[in-house]
Write a protein that holds these residues in place. Structure first.
Motif, mmCIF file in Angstrom:
data_model
loop_
_atom_site.group_PDB
_atom_site.id
_atom_site.type_symbol
_atom_site.label_atom_id
_atom_site.label_comp_id
_atom_site.label_asym_id
_atom_site.label_seq_id
_atom_site.Cartn_x
_atom_site.Cartn_y
_atom_site.Cartn_z
ATOM 1 N N LEU A 60 0.831 -1.204 0.000
ATOM 2 C CA LEU A 60 0.000 0.000 0.000
ATOM 3 C C LEU A 60 0.863 1.250 0.000
ATOM 4 N N PHE A 61 1.920 1.210 0.810
ATOM 5 C CA PHE A 61 2.838 2.347 0.849
ATOM 6 C C PHE A 61 3.450 2.606 -0.528
ATOM 7 N N ARG A 118 -3.200 10.492 3.747
ATOM 8 C CA ARG A 118 -4.563 10.537 4.276
ATOM 9 C C ARG A 118 -5.425 9.488 3.574
ATOM 10 N N SER A 119 -5.156 9.265 2.301
ATOM 11 C CA SER A 119 -5.920 8.247 1.569
ATOM 12 C C SER A 119 -5.706 6.872 2.181
ATOM 13 N N ILE A 138 -8.553 4.388 3.264
ATOM 14 C CA ILE A 138 -8.653 2.996 2.822
ATOM 15 C C ILE A 138 -8.798 2.069 4.024
ATOM 16 N N ALA A 139 -8.045 2.359 5.078
ATOM 17 C CA ALA A 139 -8.142 1.534 6.282
ATOM 18 C C ALA A 139 -9.562 1.533 6.835
ATOM 19 N N LEU A 140 -10.238 2.651 6.684
ATOM 20 C CA LEU A 140 -11.568 2.776 7.296
ATOM 21 C C LEU A 140 -12.701 2.355 6.365
ATOM 22 N N ALA A 161 -14.539 4.733 -6.115
ATOM 23 C CA ALA A 161 -15.630 3.754 -6.292
ATOM 24 C C ALA A 161 -15.395 2.504 -5.459
ATOM 25 N N SER A 162 -14.152 2.241 -5.145
ATOM 26 C CA SER A 162 -13.857 1.035 -4.371
ATOM 27 C C SER A 162 -14.074 1.259 -2.875
ATOM 28 N N LEU A 163 -14.452 2.484 -2.513
ATOM 29 C CA LEU A 163 -14.680 2.789 -1.098
ATOM 30 C C LEU A 163 -16.171 2.796 -0.794
#
Lengths: 229, 229
Positions: free
Chosen positions: B131-132, B160-161, B165-167, B209-211
Motif C-alpha cells: 500500500l505504501f 490521508r488516503s 482505505i483503512a476505514l 468507487a472502491s470505497l
DNA sequence: AGGAACAAAATTGTATACAATGATGTTAAA
DNA sequence: TTTAACATCATTGTATACAATTTTGTTCCT
C-alpha cells in the motif's frame, strides 16, 4: 509587535495566527529574524509556545527554520513562486466553479463586504490590510465551495503569495484586483459557474503577469558562491 | 515499534517520517493512541522531540491532537474522505500530464521499479508495504513533474488516503491498482500526456468507487448524542 | 594594520521539573 | 445497591535549566 504582556493567555494556535497575519500584511517582511526570546517576551509566554508556533508556520512554508540559526520569515524563490501559482491554477478555478453552484445570498453578502472593506483599507492607506483582505476573498470562495481540505491548501498558498508579492511585485500601480473580484462577484450572483471558473483562471494569470519572475537577483545559496566574481 | 534505544540520534523529522510511514502502512491503525512517554521511550528521546513530531503529523491531518487528552492516529470522516479525493482529482491528473512531458528513461525506470516492488510485496504478503509503495507511485509522479509544492500536497493526500482505505475499503479483492499503474506507465513511456491525464483521472475515480462512503457508521461526536435512542 | 587563534556572549536544541487537567478507583451516605 | 463526592493516578501543558552551536568581540602574533 501586536501583543503586550498582560492581555490574554496566548495559545500556540493564536500566536501562529497572529504571526501569519502579520506576515500576510507585510508587517513582517521576508527575511525578518523571528527570535524565540524576543517573541516570547512580546507575547508574554515561554519559548515552548513560540517554538510550536514557528514550527506550524514552517510547515506552511511561511517561516524558514535554519538549524541552530533560528527562524526567519520565508523568502520564496522565483521557482517556488511559479510553483505556488501553478498550484493555485489547479485548485482555484474549479473551486470557484463549485462555489458558484452553492452560492447563497448570505455568502454573496460576505464577499461583497470583503470587497468593500478592501476598498476602505486602500483609501485609508492600509495597504497591508487591503492585501490581507484581498487574499481572504479567495479563501472565502473555497469555504463557500464547502471544501475544507482544499481551503486549507488555498489558504496556505494565499499567504505564500503575499510573500511572493512582497518580493516580486513590479507594477507600481495600486493593486487593481478589485476589478477582477467585482467581476467574480457578478458571476457568483448569477450562479454562473462556468464564467466564475474562467474569471478565476484569468485573474490568476493576471496576477502572475504582474510579477517579475525572471531575472531578479535571487538570494544566493551561500555568500561564498555569491561573491566569487 | 520500529526503534530500539541505542541506535541513532533521532531528529523530530526522522520520527515524523517514521510514524508517517507506520501510519501509511497500517501498522498504526486509525484511532491508535500515541502516548508521548511511550513514543519517547520507544525512540529513546524526550517528549520534546515527540511533541514536535506529533505536531507535524497533526498539521498533515494524520494525527488528531485532543487537548489534554493526547494524540491519536486520525480517523477521517466520510466527508473528509470525499474532500481528499476531490483535491486529488484537481491536482493529480494535470500533474500526470506535466510528468509525461518531462519523463526521462531514468524516471521511467524508477516508476517501473516501484511497480515491481509493489508486486513483490504483495506476493510476500506484506500488504502494508504494498500500500505504501502504491502511494509512492503517485508521489513520484509529482516529483517527476518537478512541482515540489504540489508534491507536498499530494504526498499529504496520499497518506490521508491510506487512512481512508483503512476505514472505508470494501472490496475484499486485492488492490488491483497495479493494472492502472501499468497503464499509466505505458502512457508515460510514450510521453502521451493527454492519455496519462485521462488514465489518472479514471484511476482516481476507480479508487473512490472502491470505497464505501455512504452509510457506514461514523464515529459519534459525543457519546451522549450517540446513545439517546 | 592584518589575520588567526581564542574567549565571551547570545541563541537555539533538548531534557526535565512542575503544574494543570482528565481518567480511574474508592469511600460513604442515602 | 446506587450514586455522589472525593482521592489517587496517569497523562498532557508549560516553563525553565542546562547543553550545544553559532556569532561576535578581543587579544596577540606576524
Amino acid at each position: 509587535m501586536t501583543a503586550t504582556e498582560t492581555t490574554k493567555p496566548w495559545t500556540s494556535e493564536m500566536v501562529t495566527a497572529d504571526l501569519e497575519r502579520a506576515i500576510h500584511e507585510h508587517r513582517l517582511p521576508p527575511g525578518t529574524k523571528l527570535g524565540e526570546d524576543e517573541l516570547g517576551d512580546a507575547y508574554g509566554i515561554s519559548r515552548t509556545i513560540v517554538r510550536a508556533a514557528l514550527l506550524a508556520l514552517s510547515h506552511r512554508h511561511l517561516v524558514e527554520l535554519k538549524r541552530n540559526r533560528g527562524a526567519f520569515v520565508a523568502q520564496p524563490s522565483i521557482r517556488e513562486a511559479r510553483e505556488v501559482f501553478e498550484a493555485r491554477a489547479l485548485l482555484e478555478p474549479r473551486t470557484a466553479h463549485s462555489a458558484a453552484l452553492r452560492m447563497t445570498d448570505k455568502n454573496l453578502a460576505l464577499l461583497q463586504a470583503n470587497i468593500h472593506d478592501e476598498h476602505a483599507a486602500l483609501d485609508a492607506g492600509e495597504n497591508g490590510r487591503a492585501l490581507f483582505l484581498s487574499g481572504q476573498f479567495h479563501v472565502e470562495i473555497a469555504r463557500i465551495a464547502d471544501q475544507s481540505t482544499i481551503e486549507t491548501f488555498i489558504s496556505e498558498l494565499i499567504s505564500r503569495s503575499s510573500l511572493i508579492i512582497a518580493l516580486y511585485w513590479r507594477r507600481r500601480a495600486a493593486l487593481c484586483e478589485t476589478q477582477a473580484h467585482h467581476a467574480l462577484l457578478d458571476a457568483f450572483a448569477k450562479k454562473d459557474a462556468a464564467t466564475a471558473e474562467d474569471l478565476m483562471k484569468s485573474h490568476l494569470l493576471d496576477l502572475v503577469a504582474s510579477l517579475d519572475l525572471h531575472n531578479v537577483q535571487q538570494p544566493p545559496k551561500s555568500l561564498r558562491e555569491a561573491l566569487q566574481k
